[in-house]
Design a protein around this motif. Structure first.
Motif, short mmCIF file in Angstrom:
data_model
loop_
_atom_site.label_atom_id
_atom_site.label_comp_id
_atom_site.label_asym_id
_atom_site.label_seq_id
_atom_site.Cartn_x
_atom_site.Cartn_y
_atom_site.Cartn_z
N TRP A 1 4.68 25.52 -26.25
CA TRP A 1 5.11 24.11 -26.31
C TRP A 1 6.62 24.01 -26.26
CZ3 TRP A 1 2.05 19.67 -26.57
CH2 TRP A 1 2.73 18.48 -26.85
N GLU A 2 7.29 24.94 -26.92
CA GLU A 2 8.74 24.89 -26.99
C GLU A 2 9.40 25.35 -25.69
OE1 GLU A 2 9.51 27.33 -30.38
OE2 GLU A 2 9.22 25.69 -31.81
N GLN A 3 8.82 26.36 -25.02
CA GLN A 3 9.53 26.99 -23.90
C GLN A 3 8.72 27.07 -22.61
OE1 GLN A 3 10.79 30.83 -25.32
NE2 GLN A 3 12.00 29.98 -26.98
N GLY A 4 7.49 26.58 -22.60
CA GLY A 4 6.66 26.75 -21.41
C GLY A 4 5.97 25.49 -20.95
N ARG A 5 6.62 24.35 -21.11
CA ARG A 5 5.99 23.10 -20.67
C ARG A 5 5.96 23.03 -19.14
NH1 ARG A 5 9.31 21.47 -24.74
NH2 ARG A 5 10.79 20.59 -23.24
N ALA A 6 4.85 22.55 -18.61
CA ALA A 6 4.66 22.46 -17.16
C ALA A 6 3.78 21.26 -16.85
CB ALA A 6 4.03 23.76 -16.64
N ILE A 7 3.49 21.08 -15.57
CA ILE A 7 2.67 19.96 -15.11
C ILE A 7 1.69 20.46 -14.04
CG2 ILE A 7 2.69 17.87 -13.66
CD1 ILE A 7 3.45 17.18 -16.46
N VAL A 8 0.46 20.04 -14.17
CA VAL A 8 -0.54 20.28 -13.13
C VAL A 8 -0.69 19.01 -12.31
CG1 VAL A 8 -2.93 20.87 -12.61
CG2 VAL A 8 -1.81 21.90 -14.59
N PRO A 9 -0.21 18.97 -11.06
CA PRO A 9 -0.48 17.81 -10.21
C PRO A 9 -1.97 17.82 -9.84
CG PRO A 9 1.32 19.17 -9.34
CD PRO A 9 0.60 19.97 -10.37
N ALA A 10 -2.62 16.67 -9.96
CA ALA A 10 -4.06 16.63 -9.71
C ALA A 10 -4.46 15.27 -9.15
CB ALA A 10 -4.82 16.93 -11.00
N ASP A 11 -5.71 15.19 -8.75
CA ASP A 11 -6.26 13.94 -8.22
C ASP A 11 -7.39 13.39 -9.09
OD1 ASP A 11 -4.96 13.68 -5.35
OD2 ASP A 11 -5.45 15.78 -5.67
N GLY A 12 -7.91 14.19 -9.97
CA GLY A 12 -8.98 13.77 -10.85
C GLY A 12 -9.61 14.96 -11.52
N ARG B 1 -12.81 21.53 -15.28
CA ARG B 1 -12.87 21.53 -13.83
C ARG B 1 -12.11 20.31 -13.31
NH1 ARG B 1 -17.25 23.86 -11.18
NH2 ARG B 1 -17.75 24.84 -13.17
N PHE B 2 -11.32 20.48 -12.27
CA PHE B 2 -10.59 19.34 -11.74
C PHE B 2 -10.35 19.51 -10.24
CE2 PHE B 2 -7.24 22.29 -12.98
CZ PHE B 2 -6.30 22.19 -11.96
N ALA B 3 -9.71 18.50 -9.64
CA ALA B 3 -9.44 18.51 -8.21
C ALA B 3 -7.94 18.43 -7.96
CB ALA B 3 -10.15 17.34 -7.52
N GLN B 4 -7.47 19.23 -7.03
CA GLN B 4 -6.06 19.26 -6.64
C GLN B 4 -6.04 19.37 -5.11
OE1 GLN B 4 -3.49 22.83 -7.20
NE2 GLN B 4 -2.33 21.60 -8.67
N TYR B 5 -6.29 18.23 -4.45
CA TYR B 5 -6.49 18.29 -3.00
C TYR B 5 -5.42 17.60 -2.17
CZ TYR B 5 -8.78 13.76 -4.00
OH TYR B 5 -9.06 12.50 -4.45
#
Length: 226
Positions: free
Chosen positions: A90-101, A4-8
């Motif tokens: 890992w080879e072709q689908g790297r991404a980033i989740v921007p989050a606050d905590g 569970r995380f926050a993306q606000y």
């Protein structure tokens, strides 16, 4: 972790931290406003395709056709680059989740107390993620997972895993299609924020209900929960 995380914050806040320019991605000053992001929902995911950055809503979970269990939501950084399930991602689908905590639960007596973990300086966080690309298409339950690292017993002393949070200056290289699988492993090892960069505090048990949202979920409470 991570469950569970926050993306606000607003997209502007996240992108400014990455040094992205207005012509590199669509900026938006409106807060995303999600204080209780749960698995099985669509999450805004930063990725690169066709030499451009994109922020797409992607299903949090990964369960290919041959997988007959609940979709997975995390992948260990130590094994994901080589394991059957996650090596292609890992080879072709790297991404980033921007989050606050993010949230963790610690057993205290006969109950579990949730904690909110965030950067000491309240800076945006960038969770390493891998998933089914291209992210501009709906792949059903073949979405994405958050990459985790060992917490070294330094995070609230409640869990042995935590999100792999990358430094802002490593995000673009992590996303680049030019970055090899081995180099991505190096980034995961060299550019992860250490435990000392984070702080945490107890929050309301209301975060346990995925239908609850709002800023009150991240507010510190006293040990009695009031």
């Amino acid at each position: 972790m991570c469950g569970r995380f926050a993306q606000y914050s607003s997209r502007d806040d996240y992108f400014d931290s990455l040094g992205l320019k207005p012509d590199e991605i669509i900026y938006d000053p409106e807060p995303i406003g999600r204080f209780n992001v749960a698995p099985g929902t669509n999450v805004l995911l930063l990725n690169e395709r066709d030499d451009e950055f994109h922020l797409d809503p992607v299903y949090w979970g990964y369960g290919p056709e041959w997988w007959n269990k609940q979709p997975l939501i995390n992948a260990r950084s130590e094994t994901a680059p080589t394991g059957r399930m996650f090596k292609p991602l890992w080879e072709q689908g790297r991404a980033i989740v921007p989050a606050d905590g993010w949230y963790e639960w610690k057993r205290e007596g006969d109950r579990k107390q949730p904690y909110f973990i965030h950067h000491k300086a309240n800076q945006p966080l960038f969770f390493a993620a891998i998933g089914r690309a291209p992210y501009g298409k709906d792949h059903g339950h073949e979405g994405f997972v958050i990459v985790t690292a060992a917490s070294n017993k330094g995070m609230v002393d409640i869990h042995d895993r935590r999100p792999l949070v990358l430094r802002a200056d490593a995000v673009c290289e992590w996303l680049s299609v030019e970055t090899s699988s081995q180099r991505a492993q190096d980034i995961a090892h060299e550019a992860a924020l250490p435990e000392k960069d984070f702080t945490w505090h107890p929050v309301s048990a209301n975060v346990g209900n995925i239908h609850n949202q709002g800023e009150t979920l991240i507010k510190e409470i006293n040990p009695e929960g009031t």
